[in-house]
Motif scaffolding. Structure first.
Motif, PDB file in Angstrom:
ATOM      1  N   THR A 345       0.823  -1.209   0.000  1.00 35.26           N
ATOM      2  CA  THR A 345       0.000   0.000   0.000  1.00 35.26           C
ATOM      3  C   THR A 345       0.860   1.263   0.000  1.00 35.26           C
ATOM      4  OG1 THR A 345      -0.184  -0.117   2.417  1.00 35.26           O
ATOM      5  CG2 THR A 345      -1.931  -1.151   1.141  1.00 35.26           C
ATOM      6  N   PHE A 346       1.937   1.252   0.782  1.00 38.40           N
ATOM      7  CA  PHE A 346       2.809   2.421   0.850  1.00 38.40           C
ATOM      8  C   PHE A 346       3.430   2.723  -0.511  1.00 38.40           C
ATOM      9  CE2 PHE A 346       7.078   4.252   1.504  1.00 38.40           C
ATOM     10  CZ  PHE A 346       6.756   5.392   2.224  1.00 38.40           C
ATOM     11  N   CYS A 347       3.957   1.688  -1.158  1.00 36.00           N
ATOM     12  CA  CYS A 347       4.650   1.907  -2.434  1.00 36.00           C
ATOM     13  C   CYS A 347       3.681   2.219  -3.564  1.00 36.00           C
ATOM     14  CB  CYS A 347       5.510   0.694  -2.775  1.00 36.00           C
ATOM     15  SG  CYS A 347       6.906   0.480  -1.651  1.00 36.00           S
ATOM     16  N   GLY A 348       2.500   1.607  -3.537  1.00 34.70           N
ATOM     17  CA  GLY A 348       1.514   1.905  -4.571  1.00 34.70           C
ATOM     18  C   GLY A 348       1.068   3.352  -4.531  1.00 34.70           C
ATOM     19  N   ASP A 349       0.859   3.871  -3.326  1.00 29.30           N
ATOM     20  CA  ASP A 349       0.454   5.271  -3.187  1.00 29.30           C
ATOM     21  C   ASP A 349       1.623   6.210  -3.477  1.00 29.30           C
ATOM     22  OD1 ASP A 349      -2.025   4.345  -2.496  1.00 29.30           O
ATOM     23  OD2 ASP A 349      -1.794   4.677  -0.345  1.00 29.30           O
ATOM     24  N   LEU A 350       2.812   5.852  -2.984  1.00 30.58           N
ATOM     25  CA  LEU A 350       4.012   6.663  -3.209  1.00 30.58           C
ATOM     26  C   LEU A 350       4.303   6.809  -4.689  1.00 30.58           C
ATOM     27  CD1 LEU A 350       7.418   6.237  -1.432  1.00 30.58           C
ATOM     28  CD2 LEU A 350       7.292   5.768  -3.861  1.00 30.58           C
ATOM     29  N   MET A 351       4.176   5.699  -5.418  1.00 28.87           N
ATOM     30  CA  MET A 351       4.523   5.697  -6.831  1.00 28.87           C
ATOM     31  C   MET A 351       3.635   6.655  -7.626  1.00 28.87           C
ATOM     32  SD  MET A 351       3.093   4.106  -9.756  1.00 28.87           S
ATOM     33  CE  MET A 351       2.350   2.650  -9.083  1.00 28.87           C
ATOM     34  N   GLN A 352       2.390   6.788  -7.247  1.00 21.72           N
ATOM     35  CA  GLN A 352       1.516   7.712  -7.976  1.00 21.72           C
ATOM     36  C   GLN A 352       2.015   9.145  -7.869  1.00 21.72           C
ATOM     37  OE1 GLN A 352      -2.556   6.787  -6.565  1.00 21.72           O
ATOM     38  NE2 GLN A 352      -2.885   6.026  -8.622  1.00 21.72           N
ATOM     39  N   THR A 353       2.427   9.551  -6.676  1.00 15.79           N
ATOM     40  CA  THR A 353       2.926  10.925  -6.512  1.00 15.79           C
ATOM     41  C   THR A 353       4.233  11.122  -7.264  1.00 15.79           C
ATOM     42  OG1 THR A 353       4.148  10.439  -4.466  1.00 15.79           O
ATOM     43  CG2 THR A 353       1.834  11.054  -4.241  1.00 15.79           C
ATOM     44  N   VAL A 354       5.084  10.101  -7.275  1.00 18.82           N
ATOM     45  CA  VAL A 354       6.351  10.200  -7.996  1.00 18.82           C
ATOM     46  C   VAL A 354       6.110  10.387  -9.490  1.00 18.82           C
ATOM     47  CG1 VAL A 354       8.381   8.898  -8.741  1.00 18.82           C
ATOM     48  CG2 VAL A 354       7.774   8.976  -6.313  1.00 18.82           C
ATOM     49  N   VAL A 355       5.240   9.571 -10.065  1.00 20.93           N
ATOM     50  CA  VAL A 355       4.983   9.649 -11.498  1.00 20.93           C
ATOM     51  C   VAL A 355       4.421  11.017 -11.871  1.00 20.93           C
ATOM     52  CG1 VAL A 355       3.550   8.752 -13.379  1.00 20.93           C
ATOM     53  CG2 VAL A 355       4.736   7.170 -11.848  1.00 20.93           C
ATOM     54  N   VAL A 356       3.477  11.519 -11.087  1.00 20.14           N
ATOM     55  CA  VAL A 356       2.898  12.833 -11.379  1.00 20.14           C
ATOM     56  C   VAL A 356       3.962  13.920 -11.264  1.00 20.14           C
ATOM     57  CG1 VAL A 356       1.239  14.572 -10.592  1.00 20.14           C
ATOM     58  CG2 VAL A 356       0.549  12.181 -10.762  1.00 20.14           C
ATOM     59  N   ASP A 357       4.820  13.832 -10.250  1.00 20.47           N
ATOM     60  CA  ASP A 357       5.885  14.839 -10.114  1.00 20.47           C
ATOM     61  C   ASP A 357       6.866  14.763 -11.281  1.00 20.47           C
ATOM     62  OD1 ASP A 357       4.906  15.941  -7.802  1.00 20.47           O
ATOM     63  OD2 ASP A 357       6.187  14.784  -6.453  1.00 20.47           O
ATOM     64  N   CYS A 358       7.166  13.567 -11.753  1.00 17.12           N
ATOM     65  CA  CYS A 358       8.045  13.429 -12.921  1.00 17.12           C
ATOM     66  C   CYS A 358       7.408  14.058 -14.153  1.00 17.12           C
ATOM     67  CB  CYS A 358       8.361  11.956 -13.172  1.00 17.12           C
ATOM     68  SG  CYS A 358       9.475  11.215 -11.959  1.00 17.12           S
ATOM     69  N   MET A 359       6.105  13.909 -14.291  1.00 22.77           N
ATOM     70  CA  MET A 359       5.417  14.515 -15.423  1.00 22.77           C
ATOM     71  C   MET A 359       5.454  16.040 -15.324  1.00 22.77           C
ATOM     72  SD  MET A 359       2.189  11.906 -15.885  1.00 22.77           S
ATOM     73  CE  MET A 359       1.695  12.525 -17.501  1.00 22.77           C
ATOM     74  N   ARG A 360       5.393  16.558 -14.111  1.00 15.70           N
ATOM     75  CA  ARG A 360       5.476  18.011 -13.933  1.00 15.70           C
ATOM     76  C   ARG A 360       6.838  18.529 -14.378  1.00 15.70           C
ATOM     77  NH1 ARG A 360       4.283  18.614  -7.807  1.00 15.70           N
ATOM     78  NH2 ARG A 360       4.652  20.836  -8.213  1.00 15.70           N
ATOM     79  N   ILE A 361       7.877  17.760 -14.133  1.00 17.08           N
ATOM     80  CA  ILE A 361       9.223  18.158 -14.570  1.00 17.08           C
ATOM     81  C   ILE A 361       9.311  18.164 -16.097  1.00 17.08           C
ATOM     82  CG2 ILE A 361      11.637  17.400 -14.617  1.00 17.08           C
ATOM     83  CD1 ILE A 361      11.202  16.412 -11.710  1.00 17.08           C
ATOM     84  N   VAL A 362       8.772  17.116 -16.715  1.00 15.51           N
ATOM     85  CA  VAL A 362       8.809  17.015 -18.176  1.00 15.51           C
ATOM     86  C   VAL A 362       7.919  18.070 -18.820  1.00 15.51           C
ATOM     87  CG1 VAL A 362       8.280  15.503 -20.139  1.00 15.51           C
ATOM     88  CG2 VAL A 362       9.442  14.581 -18.108  1.00 15.51           C
ATOM     89  N   GLY A 363       6.809  18.389 -18.165  1.00 13.28           N
ATOM     90  CA  GLY A 363       5.889  19.382 -18.702  1.00 13.28           C
ATOM     91  C   GLY A 363       4.872  18.772 -19.647  1.00 13.28           C
TER      92      GLY A 363
END
Length: 441
Positions: A345-363
């Motif tokens: 549960t921790f990693c599944g939720d964590l991964m969603q925030t990571v992916v969205v933040d990576c997309m913010r960097i890419v734009g």
């Protein structure tokens, strides 16, 4: 040292061998399959990759050596899973579900059943063997341990003693691998069934193996937005006859469900870490070359640098929680129900925030399919929902363990054993604690 995060030379070799396979073999096949409209054709397109992975031992190394498997540890499997998931999260799901189909036999089955079903998977002539884990149902099965006979699992297996068979009727929704490569069924589908129509989920459930080609089953492939390289189906059972010797864990199907999802929990967690790492590697490389119209790469901007540092820390923390859970499960033969659930549960939720933040960097280019970043987003959506669901069975399982009088917060940090029992089930199915006192042991 009592705490050691050092990989052995063999584990490092495994990591880089699987990484090469993932990048050179899996990636081009998965990219092609992900673009195929028909979900079954997308799955079948991965068969040559599966056969190569099988030849490497990735489909059987985690099975016990005494039944022909590689006898590998969960940590070894975890190392391979992260590398595969960083490229495509659907494909390692095919491999891991083979484990969900076969590992319960080692905990609850007879030696004869293990030799037969695991032996078929590990035979030298077997290069495309699929096992299916068949538990989920259309009405939902998060409350599989509900005290009512009309709630939870409703695939019914009536015992026809005169003919030495069980007769199955009902439906399953979302089982993975279960349709097989040709929709005639997986080689072995491990089904959780209701063997007593009069009792609740703690007494009425059992496990039964349904062989490929068994008459009376229809398979309908589900079209998903993510993890398109693995197969999920709806199975409809109409008077399906299965030999009674295929049944095991009679009355303990609830424990099969809980222990199986404990085994898979940190593996799903590390798969989430792999997806997060894939997105991070993309964003990091992008930030070192993309200027955003400025005079220098955007990694020189404080906002980007700080965000990348936070992303990296989250990935590291998730990985080591999964490693800790795997170490504990290896030590106690997959008895670590709360820790396994927490890793998932921790990693599944964590991964969603990571992916969205990576997309913010890419734009905005992150949503252009030609760059490949949007695939991480589609796969990130799946993780809190699959493998018994973060809001469904997994957190409720951890809740039941922690509510037990024998539980203390030091158990996992000290590495002490803590056996899961039926008294820990039933939390939340009626809106609170199960009826009667909880007792460990």
């Amino acid at each position: 040292m009592s705490v050691d995060f050092e990989l052995s030379s063999a584990q490092k070799k495994l990591k880089y061998d699987v990484r090469e396979f993932a990048r050179e073999v899996l990636r081009p096949a998965a990219e092609r399959a992900d673009r195929i409209d028909d979900p079954h054709e997308a799955f079948v397109a991965m068969k040559p990759v599966f056969e190569q992975a099988h030849a490497m031992g990735l489909a059987t190394d985690f099975l016990p050596a005494k039944y022909g498997g590689g006898g590998g540890s969960i940590i070894d499997l975890m190392i391979a899973t992260e590398e595969l998931s960083a490229v495509d999260a659907g494909f390692p799901t095919i491999l891991l579900v083979n484990g969900l189909a076969l590992m319960p036999l080692t905990w609850f089955g007879t030696r004869e059943q293990c030799e037969k079903w695991i032996g078929l998977a590990t035979a030298e002539t077997s290069t495309d063997h699929l096992g299916g884990w068949v538990v989920s149902e259309r009405g939902g099965t998060a409350n599989f341990d509900h005290p009512s006979p009309t709630a939870g699992i409703q695939l019914v297996a009536d015992h026809d003693r005169a003919n030495g068979e069980y007769v199955l009727n009902g439906e399953k929704h979302w089982p993975c691998n279960a349709g097989g490569w040709d929709l005639r069924g997986a080689d072995a589908n491990l089904c959780i069934v209701r063997t007593d129509r009069t009792k609740g989920g703690k007494e009425a459930l059992s496990a039964i193996v349904v062989e490929r080609g068994t008459p009376g089953i229809e398979y309908e492939v589900i079209d998903k937005i993510g993890l398109r390289t693995c197969q999920n189906v709806t199975m409809t059972f109409r008077d399906v006859r299965v030999p009674e010797e295929n049944l095991f864990a009679d009355g303990d199907g609830d424990l099969v469900i809980n222990r199986n999802f404990t085994w898979s929990g940190p593996l799903a967690g590390i798969a989430a870490v792999g997806v997060a790492r894939g997105a991070y590697e993309f964003a990091l490389k992008w930030s070192k070359t993309y200027t955003g119209g400025g005079s220098s790469p955007i990694i020189g901007h404080q906002a980007v640098g700080h965000l990348l540092a936070e992303i990296a820390a989250k990935i590291e923390s998730g990985r080591y929680l999964c490693w800790k859970a795997a170490h504990y499960l290896d030590k106690y033969d997959s008895e670590g129900h709360a820790l396994g659930a927490m890793a998932k549960t921790f990693c599944g939720d964590l991964m969603q925030t990571v992916v969205v933040d990576c997309m913010r960097i890419v734009g905005v280019n992150a949503v252009d399919r030609k760059f490949g970043m949007e695939k991480f987003y589609r796969e990130a959506i799946v993780f809190p929902l699959y493998d018994s669901g973060s809001l469904g069975m997994q957190r409720r399982k951890a809740w039941g363990v922690m509510a037990d009088p024998g539980f203390t917060p030091d158990i996992f940090v000290d590495g002490d054993p803590f056996t899961y029992t039926k008294s820990m089930e039933g939390y939340g199915v009626l809106g609170g604690a199960p009826p009667g006192p909880s007792r460990h042991g």
